[in-house]
Design a protein around this motif. Structure first.
Motif, PDB file in Angstrom:
ATOM      1  N   ASP A 120      46.006  -8.820  11.802  1.00 50.67           N
ATOM      2  CA  ASP A 120      44.890  -7.884  11.970  1.00 50.67           C
ATOM      3  C   ASP A 120      45.232  -6.503  11.425  1.00 50.67           C
ATOM      4  OD1 ASP A 120      43.495  -9.949  13.169  1.00 50.67           O
ATOM      5  OD2 ASP A 120      43.780  -9.188  15.220  1.00 50.67           O
ATOM      6  N   HIS A 121      46.437  -6.021  11.719  1.00 49.78           N
ATOM      7  CA  HIS A 121      46.860  -4.706  11.224  1.00 49.78           C
ATOM      8  C   HIS A 121      46.911  -4.694   9.695  1.00 49.78           C
ATOM      9  CE1 HIS A 121      48.948  -4.038  15.322  1.00 49.78           C
ATOM     10  NE2 HIS A 121      47.711  -3.572  15.345  1.00 49.78           N
ATOM     11  N   ALA A 122      47.421  -5.766   9.109  1.00 43.03           N
ATOM     12  CA  ALA A 122      47.505  -5.837   7.648  1.00 43.03           C
ATOM     13  C   ALA A 122      46.118  -5.866   7.021  1.00 43.03           C
ATOM     14  CB  ALA A 122      48.307  -7.068   7.224  1.00 43.03           C
ATOM     15  N   SER A 123      45.194  -6.576   7.636  1.00 42.93           N
ATOM     16  CA  SER A 123      43.823  -6.636   7.115  1.00 42.93           C
ATOM     17  C   SER A 123      43.138  -5.274   7.207  1.00 42.93           C
ATOM     18  CB  SER A 123      42.990  -7.661   7.894  1.00 42.93           C
ATOM     19  OG  SER A 123      43.495  -8.945   7.673  1.00 42.93           O
ATOM     20  N   GLN A 124      43.375  -4.570   8.275  1.00 39.48           N
ATOM     21  CA  GLN A 124      42.766  -3.263   8.479  1.00 39.48           C
ATOM     22  C   GLN A 124      43.363  -2.197   7.565  1.00 39.48           C
ATOM     23  OE1 GLN A 124      43.532  -2.745  12.629  1.00 39.48           O
ATOM     24  NE2 GLN A 124      42.052  -4.307  13.249  1.00 39.48           N
ATOM     25  N   ALA A 125      44.568  -2.422   7.077  1.00 37.05           N
ATOM     26  CA  ALA A 125      45.272  -1.411   6.277  1.00 37.05           C
ATOM     27  C   ALA A 125      44.508  -1.045   5.007  1.00 37.05           C
ATOM     28  CB  ALA A 125      46.678  -1.902   5.927  1.00 37.05           C
ATOM     29  N   ALA A 126      43.772  -1.993   4.433  1.00 39.29           N
ATOM     30  CA  ALA A 126      43.051  -1.723   3.187  1.00 39.29           C
ATOM     31  C   ALA A 126      41.998  -0.638   3.351  1.00 39.29           C
ATOM     32  CB  ALA A 126      42.396  -3.013   2.681  1.00 39.29           C
ATOM     33  N   ALA A 127      41.497  -0.456   4.553  1.00 39.32           N
ATOM     34  CA  ALA A 127      40.435   0.521   4.792  1.00 39.32           C
ATOM     35  C   ALA A 127      40.966   1.829   5.386  1.00 39.32           C
ATOM     36  CB  ALA A 127      39.388  -0.072   5.729  1.00 39.32           C
ATOM     37  N   GLN A 128      42.269   1.938   5.534  1.00 38.23           N
ATOM     38  CA  GLN A 128      42.824   3.124   6.184  1.00 38.23           C
ATOM     39  C   GLN A 128      43.191   4.216   5.189  1.00 38.23           C
ATOM     40  OE1 GLN A 128      46.004   1.183   8.385  1.00 38.23           O
ATOM     41  NE2 GLN A 128      44.904   1.626  10.295  1.00 38.23           N
ATOM     42  N   SER A 129      43.150   5.430   5.688  1.00 35.95           N
ATOM     43  CA  SER A 129      43.579   6.567   4.877  1.00 35.95           C
ATOM     44  C   SER A 129      45.106   6.587   4.796  1.00 35.95           C
ATOM     45  CB  SER A 129      43.096   7.873   5.515  1.00 35.95           C
ATOM     46  OG  SER A 129      43.813   8.117   6.726  1.00 35.95           O
ATOM     47  N   ARG A 130      45.604   7.395   3.914  1.00 34.90           N
ATOM     48  CA  ARG A 130      47.048   7.534   3.744  1.00 34.90           C
ATOM     49  C   ARG A 130      47.703   7.973   5.057  1.00 34.90           C
ATOM     50  NH1 ARG A 130      49.965  11.092  -0.973  1.00 34.90           N
ATOM     51  NH2 ARG A 130      52.064  10.394  -0.515  1.00 34.90           N
ATOM     52  N   GLU A 131      47.069   8.917   5.748  1.00 31.63           N
ATOM     53  CA  GLU A 131      47.632   9.414   7.007  1.00 31.63           C
ATOM     54  C   GLU A 131      47.651   8.321   8.078  1.00 31.63           C
ATOM     55  OE1 GLU A 131      45.154  11.102   5.291  1.00 31.63           O
ATOM     56  OE2 GLU A 131      46.627  12.455   4.371  1.00 31.63           O
ATOM     57  N   GLN A 132      46.569   7.540   8.118  1.00 34.04           N
ATOM     58  CA  GLN A 132      46.522   6.441   9.079  1.00 34.04           C
ATOM     59  C   GLN A 132      47.603   5.410   8.763  1.00 34.04           C
ATOM     60  OE1 GLN A 132      42.369   5.553   8.290  1.00 34.04           O
ATOM     61  NE2 GLN A 132      41.836   5.962  10.437  1.00 34.04           N
ATOM     62  N   LEU A 133      47.763   5.128   7.472  1.00 36.09           N
ATOM     63  CA  LEU A 133      48.797   4.170   7.073  1.00 36.09           C
ATOM     64  C   LEU A 133      50.185   4.686   7.437  1.00 36.09           C
ATOM     65  CD1 LEU A 133      47.464   2.897   3.640  1.00 36.09           C
ATOM     66  CD2 LEU A 133      47.862   1.525   5.699  1.00 36.09           C
ATOM     67  N   ARG A 134      50.429   5.964   7.193  1.00 36.43           N
ATOM     68  CA  ARG A 134      51.739   6.527   7.555  1.00 36.43           C
ATOM     69  C   ARG A 134      51.996   6.387   9.050  1.00 36.43           C
ATOM     70  NH1 ARG A 134      54.007  11.212   3.894  1.00 36.43           N
ATOM     71  NH2 ARG A 134      53.156  10.499   1.938  1.00 36.43           N
ATOM     72  N   ALA A 135      50.971   6.675   9.843  1.00 39.99           N
ATOM     73  CA  ALA A 135      51.122   6.542  11.296  1.00 39.99           C
ATOM     74  C   ALA A 135      51.395   5.094  11.678  1.00 39.99           C
ATOM     75  CB  ALA A 135      49.875   7.067  12.004  1.00 39.99           C
TER      76      ALA A 135
ATOM     77  N   VAL B 242      52.724   2.785   9.741  1.00 41.97           N
ATOM     78  CA  VAL B 242      54.065   2.443   9.260  1.00 41.97           C
ATOM     79  C   VAL B 242      55.112   2.929  10.255  1.00 41.97           C
ATOM     80  CG1 VAL B 242      55.790   2.990   7.487  1.00 41.97           C
ATOM     81  CG2 VAL B 242      53.498   2.269   6.812  1.00 41.97           C
ATOM     82  N   GLU B 243      54.950   4.134  10.739  1.00 43.56           N
ATOM     83  CA  GLU B 243      55.901   4.682  11.707  1.00 43.56           C
ATOM     84  C   GLU B 243      55.877   3.877  13.007  1.00 43.56           C
ATOM     85  OE1 GLU B 243      58.901   7.022  13.266  1.00 43.56           O
ATOM     86  OE2 GLU B 243      58.240   6.724  11.205  1.00 43.56           O
ATOM     87  N   ARG B 244      54.682   3.501  13.472  1.00 42.56           N
ATOM     88  CA  ARG B 244      54.568   2.685  14.674  1.00 42.56           C
ATOM     89  C   ARG B 244      55.238   1.329  14.466  1.00 42.56           C
ATOM     90  NH1 ARG B 244      52.250  -1.586  15.270  1.00 42.56           N
ATOM     91  NH2 ARG B 244      50.857  -1.286  13.516  1.00 42.56           N
ATOM     92  N   ALA B 245      54.972   0.721  13.304  1.00 39.52           N
ATOM     93  CA  ALA B 245      55.557  -0.591  13.014  1.00 39.52           C
ATOM     94  C   ALA B 245      57.079  -0.494  12.916  1.00 39.52           C
ATOM     95  CB  ALA B 245      54.966  -1.161  11.724  1.00 39.52           C
ATOM     96  N   ARG B 246      57.573   0.591  12.333  1.00 41.50           N
ATOM     97  CA  ARG B 246      59.028   0.787  12.238  1.00 41.50           C
ATOM     98  C   ARG B 246      59.639   0.868  13.627  1.00 41.50           C
ATOM     99  NH1 ARG B 246      62.552   4.593  12.923  1.00 41.50           N
ATOM    100  NH2 ARG B 246      60.990   6.195  13.285  1.00 41.50           N
ATOM    101  N   LYS B 247      59.020   1.656  14.497  1.00 41.56           N
ATOM    102  CA  LYS B 247      59.536   1.798  15.860  1.00 41.56           C
ATOM    103  C   LYS B 247      59.464   0.470  16.609  1.00 41.56           C
ATOM    104  CE  LYS B 247      58.645   6.713  16.423  1.00 41.56           C
ATOM    105  NZ  LYS B 247      57.834   7.731  17.111  1.00 41.56           N
TER     106      LYS B 247
END
Length: 141
Positions: free
Chosen positions: A19-34, A36-41
């Motif tokens: 679901d997160h990967a599917s939603q990523a296409a519609a996200q802004s750069r800032e949302q993606l960065r956030a 990515v940081e959440r996924a890293r943690k």
């Protein structure tokens, strides 16, 4: 937690990742960065949980699984370092190559996870069979 419950958790987590990967296409750069940081943690927390779990069960775990867990810890550390290094790249061509590498790494991680799910199913079923056989032998003896 029972083995079947752990498999259920795995399936739920895989669906959330999808679901997160599917939603990523519609996200802004800032949302993606956030994200990515959440996924890293989250990945670091899961790796730490895996390491802690391994400490408690090393005596019961096969050598192969212990080595697999160590290899996974080393892999996740390298991926994290590679991601941090890519953030330093500014050249367009290098950035494109970095994106290609990141996509290839993501595909490899997915393939590894699929193989791990198959291995997990096999291990759960094998563990259940071993328990049934042990219970049968103890009831006969």
């Amino acid at each position: 937690m029972a083995l079947s419950d752990t498999l259920t958790t795995l399936a739920e987590r895989a669906k959330a990742a999808e679901d997160h990967a599917s939603q990523a296409a519609a996200q802004s750069r800032e949302q993606l960065r956030a994200d990515v940081e959440r996924a890293r943690k989250d990945a670091q927390a899961q790796a730490a949980k895996l390491q802690e779990s391994a400490r408690g069960t090393e005596a019961k775990m096969s050598q192969w699984w212990a080595e697999m867990q160590q290899n996974w810890r080393e892999h996740t550390a390298k991926v994290s370092n590679d991601i941090q290094a890519r953030k330093q790249e500014h050249d367009v061509a290098r950035a494109a190559r970095a994106a290609d590498r990141a996509e290839a790494d993501a595909n490899a991680a997915i393939e590894f996870a699929l193989a791990a799910v198959e291995e997990a199913e096999y291990a759960v079923l094998d563990a259940r069979l071993a328990r049934v056989e042990a219970d049968e032998k103890s009831s006969k003896g």
